[in-house]
Scaffold this active site. Structure first.
Site, PDB file in Angstrom:
ATOM      1  CG  HIS A  62      -2.636  16.825 -17.639  1.00 53.29           C
ATOM      2  ND1 HIS A  62      -1.805  17.037 -18.480  1.00 53.29           N
ATOM      3  CD2 HIS A  62      -2.229  16.103 -16.682  1.00 53.29           C
ATOM      4  CE1 HIS A  62      -0.878  16.469 -18.249  1.00 53.29           C
ATOM      5  NE2 HIS A  62      -0.964  15.858 -17.193  1.00 53.29           N
ATOM      6  N   PRO A  63      -7.149  16.397 -17.493  1.00 52.09           N
ATOM      7  CG  PRO A  63      -7.830  14.922 -16.072  1.00 52.09           C
ATOM      8  CD  PRO A  63      -6.593  15.413 -17.203  1.00 52.09           C
ATOM      9  CD  GLN A  83      -9.072  14.063 -10.929  1.00 52.84           C
ATOM     10  OE1 GLN A  83     -10.249  14.132 -10.349  1.00 52.84           O
ATOM     11  NE2 GLN A  83      -8.679  14.342 -12.042  1.00 52.84           N
ATOM     12  CG  PHE A 114      -5.632  23.853 -10.886  1.00 51.98           C
ATOM     13  CD1 PHE A 114      -4.507  24.846 -10.752  1.00 51.98           C
ATOM     14  CD2 PHE A 114      -5.989  22.989 -10.188  1.00 51.98           C
ATOM     15  CE1 PHE A 114      -3.959  24.684  -9.502  1.00 51.98           C
ATOM     16  CE2 PHE A 114      -5.399  22.727  -8.860  1.00 51.98           C
ATOM     17  CZ  PHE A 114      -4.332  23.719  -8.570  1.00 51.98           C
TER      18      PHE A 114
END
Length: 161
Positions: A62-63, A83, A114
């Site tokens: 995940h980014p 996002q 995160f």
């Protein structure tokens, strides 16, 4: 859904676990599924039952929220849409600075990004959650991240129909 073959299933849902098609492959083996909820439950079970190393790989796929990939336009379509839905693509300079600092602290503490289901949440809620989760121990945070990924996959499965 219940009669769907492996290739069709993977073609439709292979993307829901961010750059981790092994989740869909293992989930398919648990079918057939009555509906999207049962499919999402299978994806979540695969993520929760994965080895700690596999879980870390899934989280690391995940980014960062508002991170370099987002700023450079390098997110998957799903991540970019999610996002954007939370306003993470339209941050004030102060919020971007806070995101960057928290992302850096979080990665330094846990060794992974995160991860949070951001759909339906505000920028403030996301930033506050990151701040709170920095107090978790590594095992608790890995479990929290996997739970968030399960929520993300559920939304993506529902959107895929």
């Amino acid at each position: 859904m219940s009669g769907e073959g492996r290739e069709a299933f993977l073609g439709r849902l292979g993307h829901v676990a961010e750059d981790s098609p092994w989740v869909a492959e293992r989930a398919w083996a648990r079918g057939p599924f009555a509906d999207a909820a049962a499919t999402a439950d299978a994806f979540a079970a695969v993520a929760r039952e994965a080895t700690p190393g596999e879980q870390l790989a899934l989280i690391r796929a995940h980014p960062d929220l508002a991170g370099r990939a987002a700023l450079a336009g390098g997110l998957t379509a799903d991540s970019a849409r999610e996002q954007a839905s939370a306003g993470v693509d339209r941050l004030t300079p102060g919020d971007l600075e806070r995101f960057t600092a928290l992302n850096d602290r979080y990665r330094a503490r846990f060794g992974f990004p995160f991860v949070m289901r951001v759909a339906g949440r505000s920028v403030g809620e996301i930033l506050d959650a990151c701040e709170r989760r920095l107090a978790n121990d590594a095992d608790a945070e890995r479990a929290t991240a996997i739970g968030e990924i399960a929520d993300i996959m559920r939304l993506r499965i529902e959107a895929a129909g």
